[in-house]
Design an enzyme around this catalytic site. Structure first.
Site, PDB file in Angstrom:
ATOM      1  N   SER A   1      -3.196   3.789   5.781  1.00 32.06           N
ATOM      2  CA  SER A   1      -3.403   4.401   4.468  1.00 32.06           C
ATOM      3  C   SER A   1      -4.747   5.105   4.426  1.00 32.06           C
ATOM      4  O   SER A   1      -5.712   4.679   5.079  1.00 32.06           O
ATOM      5  CB  SER A   1      -3.384   3.288   3.414  1.00 32.06           C
ATOM      6  OG  SER A   1      -3.910   3.756   2.196  1.00 32.06           O
TER       7      SER A   1
ATOM      8  N   LYS B   1      -5.237  -3.139   6.183  1.00 32.05           N
ATOM      9  CA  LYS B   1      -4.858  -1.938   6.955  1.00 32.05           C
ATOM     10  C   LYS B   1      -5.949  -1.606   7.959  1.00 32.05           C
ATOM     11  O   LYS B   1      -5.675  -1.263   9.109  1.00 32.05           O
ATOM     12  CB  LYS B   1      -4.634  -0.747   6.009  1.00 32.05           C
ATOM     13  CG  LYS B   1      -3.432  -0.877   5.104  1.00 32.05           C
ATOM     14  CD  LYS B   1      -2.146  -0.758   5.892  1.00 32.05           C
ATOM     15  CE  LYS B   1      -0.931  -0.996   5.037  1.00 32.05           C
ATOM     16  NZ  LYS B   1       0.308  -1.129   5.799  1.00 32.05           N
TER      17      LYS B   1
ATOM     18  N   TYR C   1      -5.878  -5.493   0.358  1.00 26.54           N
ATOM     19  CA  TYR C   1      -4.800  -4.656   0.902  1.00 26.54           C
ATOM     20  C   TYR C   1      -5.389  -3.614   1.856  1.00 26.54           C
ATOM     21  O   TYR C   1      -4.976  -3.480   3.004  1.00 26.54           O
ATOM     22  CB  TYR C   1      -4.021  -3.962  -0.231  1.00 26.54           C
ATOM     23  CG  TYR C   1      -3.214  -2.788   0.262  1.00 26.54           C
ATOM     24  CD1 TYR C   1      -2.064  -2.992   1.025  1.00 26.54           C
ATOM     25  CD2 TYR C   1      -3.622  -1.468   0.019  1.00 26.54           C
ATOM     26  CE1 TYR C   1      -1.340  -1.914   1.524  1.00 26.54           C
ATOM     27  CE2 TYR C   1      -2.906  -0.392   0.509  1.00 26.54           C
ATOM     28  CZ  TYR C   1      -1.761  -0.613   1.263  1.00 26.54           C
ATOM     29  OH  TYR C   1      -1.057   0.454   1.768  1.00 26.54           O
TER      30      TYR C   1
HETATM   31  P1  NAD Z   1       7.783  -0.991   0.206  1.00 23.43           P
HETATM   32  O1  NAD Z   1       7.261  -2.247  -0.397  1.00 23.43           O
HETATM   33  O2  NAD Z   1       8.791  -0.208  -0.544  1.00 23.43           O
HETATM   34  O3  NAD Z   1       8.353  -1.291   1.665  1.00 23.43           O
HETATM   35  C1  NAD Z   1       7.859  -2.328   2.477  1.00 23.43           C
HETATM   36  C2  NAD Z   1       9.052  -3.136   2.951  1.00 23.43           C
HETATM   37  O4  NAD Z   1       8.599  -4.193   3.805  1.00 23.43           O
HETATM   38  C3  NAD Z   1       9.825  -3.793   1.808  1.00 23.43           C
HETATM   39  O5  NAD Z   1      11.182  -3.467   1.944  1.00 23.43           O
HETATM   40  C4  NAD Z   1       9.579  -5.301   1.988  1.00 23.43           C
HETATM   41  O6  NAD Z   1      10.693  -6.073   1.591  1.00 23.43           O
HETATM   42  C5  NAD Z   1       9.289  -5.383   3.474  1.00 23.43           C
HETATM   43  N1  NAD Z   1       8.405  -6.478   3.892  1.00 23.43           N
HETATM   44  C6  NAD Z   1       7.218  -6.849   3.354  1.00 23.43           C
HETATM   45  N2  NAD Z   1       6.679  -7.857   4.059  1.00 23.43           N
HETATM   46  C7  NAD Z   1       7.536  -8.141   5.067  1.00 23.43           C
HETATM   47  C8  NAD Z   1       7.529  -9.068   6.134  1.00 23.43           C
HETATM   48  N3  NAD Z   1       6.526  -9.928   6.291  1.00 23.43           N
HETATM   49  N4  NAD Z   1       8.574  -9.081   6.977  1.00 23.43           N
HETATM   50  C9  NAD Z   1       9.599  -8.217   6.830  1.00 23.43           C
HETATM   51  N5  NAD Z   1       9.663  -7.317   5.846  1.00 23.43           N
HETATM   52  C10 NAD Z   1       8.640  -7.269   4.978  1.00 23.43           C
HETATM   53  O7  NAD Z   1       6.511  -0.072   0.558  1.00 23.43           O
HETATM   54  P2  NAD Z   1       6.452   1.446   1.031  1.00 23.43           P
HETATM   55  O8  NAD Z   1       5.864   2.233  -0.068  1.00 23.43           O
HETATM   56  O9  NAD Z   1       7.739   1.860   1.615  1.00 23.43           O
HETATM   57  O10 NAD Z   1       5.338   1.316   2.157  1.00 23.43           O
HETATM   58  C11 NAD Z   1       5.661   1.130   3.516  1.00 23.43           C
HETATM   59  C12 NAD Z   1       4.377   0.922   4.288  1.00 23.43           C
HETATM   60  O11 NAD Z   1       3.513   2.027   4.092  1.00 23.43           O
HETATM   61  C13 NAD Z   1       3.589  -0.314   3.858  1.00 23.43           C
HETATM   62  O12 NAD Z   1       3.020  -0.901   5.007  1.00 23.43           O
HETATM   63  C14 NAD Z   1       2.510   0.259   2.971  1.00 23.43           C
HETATM   64  O13 NAD Z   1       1.354  -0.531   2.954  1.00 23.43           O
HETATM   65  C15 NAD Z   1       2.242   1.598   3.658  1.00 23.43           C
HETATM   66  N6  NAD Z   1       1.675   2.584   2.738  1.00 23.43           N
HETATM   67  C16 NAD Z   1       2.341   2.906   1.580  1.00 23.43           C
HETATM   68  C17 NAD Z   1       1.789   3.817   0.692  1.00 23.43           C
HETATM   69  C18 NAD Z   1       2.491   4.166  -0.587  1.00 23.43           C
HETATM   70  O14 NAD Z   1       1.876   4.769  -1.454  1.00 23.43           O
HETATM   71  N7  NAD Z   1       3.750   3.869  -0.774  1.00 23.43           N
HETATM   72  C19 NAD Z   1       0.551   4.423   0.993  1.00 23.43           C
HETATM   73  C20 NAD Z   1      -0.101   4.083   2.177  1.00 23.43           C
HETATM   74  C21 NAD Z   1       0.475   3.169   3.057  1.00 23.43           C
HETATM   75  C1  UD1 Z   2      -3.662   3.724  -4.909  1.00 22.31           C
HETATM   76  C2  UD1 Z   2      -4.401   2.589  -4.238  1.00 22.31           C
HETATM   77  C3  UD1 Z   2      -4.518   2.882  -2.756  1.00 22.31           C
HETATM   78  C4  UD1 Z   2      -3.141   3.133  -2.157  1.00 22.31           C
HETATM   79  C5  UD1 Z   2      -2.486   4.295  -2.921  1.00 22.31           C
HETATM   80  C6  UD1 Z   2      -1.114   4.629  -2.434  1.00 22.31           C
HETATM   81  C7  UD1 Z   2      -5.896   1.713  -5.969  1.00 22.31           C
HETATM   82  C8  UD1 Z   2      -7.316   1.541  -6.387  1.00 22.31           C
HETATM   83  N1  UD1 Z   2      -5.713   2.438  -4.852  1.00 22.31           N
HETATM   84  O1  UD1 Z   2      -4.406   4.857  -4.709  1.00 22.31           O
HETATM   85  O2  UD1 Z   2      -5.135   1.793  -2.085  1.00 22.31           O
HETATM   86  O3  UD1 Z   2      -3.263   3.465  -0.776  1.00 22.31           O
HETATM   87  O4  UD1 Z   2      -2.408   3.923  -4.305  1.00 22.31           O
HETATM   88  O5  UD1 Z   2      -0.227   3.584  -2.722  1.00 22.31           O
HETATM   89  O6  UD1 Z   2      -4.973   1.223  -6.603  1.00 22.31           O
HETATM   90  N2  UD1 Z   2      -3.764   7.162 -12.440  1.00 22.31           N
HETATM   91  C9  UD1 Z   2      -3.808   7.264 -13.813  1.00 22.31           C
HETATM   92  N3  UD1 Z   2      -2.963   6.475 -14.549  1.00 22.31           N
HETATM   93  C10 UD1 Z   2      -2.081   5.605 -13.976  1.00 22.31           C
HETATM   94  C11 UD1 Z   2      -2.031   5.523 -12.565  1.00 22.31           C
HETATM   95  C12 UD1 Z   2      -2.894   6.302 -11.823  1.00 22.31           C
HETATM   96  O7  UD1 Z   2      -4.598   8.023 -14.367  1.00 22.31           O
HETATM   97  O8  UD1 Z   2      -1.354   4.912 -14.705  1.00 22.31           O
HETATM   98  C13 UD1 Z   2      -4.630   8.037 -11.623  1.00 22.31           C
HETATM   99  C14 UD1 Z   2      -5.603   7.291 -10.733  1.00 22.31           C
HETATM  100  O9  UD1 Z   2      -6.792   7.013 -11.392  1.00 22.31           O
HETATM  101  C15 UD1 Z   2      -5.763   8.284  -9.567  1.00 22.31           C
HETATM  102  C16 UD1 Z   2      -4.409   8.994  -9.511  1.00 22.31           C
HETATM  103  O10 UD1 Z   2      -3.812   8.789 -10.783  1.00 22.31           O
HETATM  104  O11 UD1 Z   2      -6.746   9.240  -9.882  1.00 22.31           O
HETATM  105  C17 UD1 Z   2      -3.496   8.431  -8.439  1.00 22.31           C
HETATM  106  O12 UD1 Z   2      -3.394   7.019  -8.601  1.00 22.31           O
HETATM  107  P1  UD1 Z   2      -2.415   6.126  -7.711  1.00 22.31           P
HETATM  108  O13 UD1 Z   2      -1.054   6.701  -7.733  1.00 22.31           O
HETATM  109  O14 UD1 Z   2      -2.576   4.720  -8.167  1.00 22.31           O
HETATM  110  O15 UD1 Z   2      -2.961   6.294  -6.228  1.00 22.31           O
HETATM  111  P2  UD1 Z   2      -4.457   6.082  -5.637  1.00 22.31           P
HETATM  112  O16 UD1 Z   2      -5.420   5.811  -6.698  1.00 22.31           O
HETATM  113  O17 UD1 Z   2      -4.721   7.243  -4.762  1.00 22.31           O
END
Ligand code: NAD
Ligand code: UD1
Length: 343
Positions: free
Chosen positions: A124, A154, A150
């Protein structure tokens, strides 16, 4: 090539299964369903017209992983499985380190036992902490100023992967640092389905639009940005899914790798909260009521990626713009107001 997709029932994993299929790759899903339901997999199967083997299991369960690797011939792993709620991680640090860090260690150990040494890891942009400047380049420092367990999990996993790579160059590792994935498959059949009240911007806006929440709280309007609200690099989840396909193709071409390839997965464009709200209103035809409130603890002002490495090394860049991201988020939300639950 057969790819083990841990966390494949989740938001990004489910979209990636479709792109893997389109690229002619076989998937096996391993997910403990802690944050997903099998319904997402059934819908993916419907979209691609093919069954995907699914094993319900946890990445910390070494015995079950061994069984999985014995039963299937696995050439590489895309490792999505993990917990991802920032606020929850502050309340439950041990659970987060256990799930994310220990889960990854167990997986890597079993991969080594079965001589499967190709992995793509979901990292991330949060590992950059408060970035030195924007756009953010992969060589910027990481690990400083991360505000929550979290994000630190990572960072720790990235360091583990770097050490592993140093110890044995037959490991082929790509670390993708995701920026802000939003949007959904254009069918509207799969999408992001957060538990409870969403923490992230796009699911929150979508739930306001569909009438489940009353108004968006905008966290701060006094940042040094275009309109004072936070700026982020939003990326369509289908584009992000494709980055994984490109990363796998890259790995297949390498005999050895001296270090993990670390790549930013974003668009290189930054949009403010108010710009996202406007784009969503245009895409949905819905007015999003909003109120400016205090900044959210731990938030940074601006975060967007330098995407040149992704283009140069993986030959990948994002195609979809903010309008398309909003249109697809809305299409998913309006067709599934309660996510997968209602079906
Ligand atoms: P998500 O929660 O939708 O998907 C994660 C999946 O992993 C889920 O289906 C959950 O059931 C499964 N899981 C969790 N722990 C597990 C375990 N110990 N064993 C087996 N399965 C397990 O999340 P996502 O948004 O699809 O994210 C996927 C990956 O990307 C995650 O590692 C997350 O941290 C990373 N990531 C997501 C975002 C985002 O904004 N969505 C941003 C940066 C990084
Ligand atoms: C958040 C996480 C980050 C994670 C990323 C993607 C925090 C502090 N950071 O980041 O670790 O990798 O999500 O999953 O939670 N906002 C509003 N109102 C809301 C929600 C968000 O104004 O109800 C604003 C936030 O202040 C930010 C932007 O929208 O400026 C995006 O927010 P968000 O979607 O939560 O993502 P990140 O803050 O980038």
């Amino acid at each position: 090539m057969a790819v083990l997709v841990t966390g494949g029932a989740g938001y990004i994993g489910s979209h990636t299964l479709i792109e893997l299929h389109k690229a002619g790759l076989e998937s096996i899903v391993y997910d403990n369903l802690s944050n997903a339901s099998e319904e997402s997999l059934q819908r993916v199967e419907h979209i691609i017209g093919k069954e995907i083997p699914f094993v319900k299991g946890d990445t910390r369960d070494k015995e079950q992983l061994r069984e999985l690797f014995s039963n299937y011939s696995i050439d590489g792993v895309i490792h999505f499985a993990g917990l991802k709620a920032v606020g929850e991680s502050v309340q439950k640090p041990l659970e987060y380190y256990d799930n994310n860090v220990i889960g990854t260690l167990r997986l890597l150990e079993v991969m080594r036992e079965f001589d499967c040494k190709s992995i793509i890891f979901s990292s991330s942009a949060t590992v950059y902490g408060e970035p030195e400047m924007v756009p953010i380049k992969e060589e910027f420092s990481t690990g400083n100023g991360i505000t929550n367990p979290y994000g630190r999990s990572k960072y720790m996993i990235e360091e583990i992967l770097k050490d592993l790579s140093k110890s044995d160059s037959s490991w082929k590792i790509v670390i993708l640092r995701y920026f802000n994935p939003i949007g959904a498959h254009e069918s509207g059949l799969i999408g992001e389905d957060p538990n409870g009240i969403p923490n992230n911007l796009m699911p929150y806006i979508s739930q306001v639009a569909v009438g489940k929440l009353n108004e968006l709280q905008v966290f701060g309007d006094n940042y040094p940005t275009v309109d004072g609200t936070g700026v982020r690099d939003y990326i369509h989840v289908v584009d992000l899914a494709n980055a994984h396909v490109k990363a796998l193709e890259y790995i297949q071409k390498q005999d050895v790798m001296q270090e993990p390839l670390i790549v930013n997965a974003g668009t290189g464009m930054g949009y403010s909260v108010l710009e996202v709200v406007k784009a969503f209103e245009r895409a949905s035809g819905k007015k999003i009521p909003k109120k400016i409130v205090a900044r959210r603890a731990g938030d940074i002002a601006i975060c967007y990626a330098d995407v040149s490495r992704a283009q140069e090394i993986l030959g990948w860049s994002a195609e979809f713009d903010l309008e398309k991201m909003c249109a697809d988020s809305w299409n998913w939300q309006k067709k599934n107001p309660n996510g997968y639950e209602a079906s």
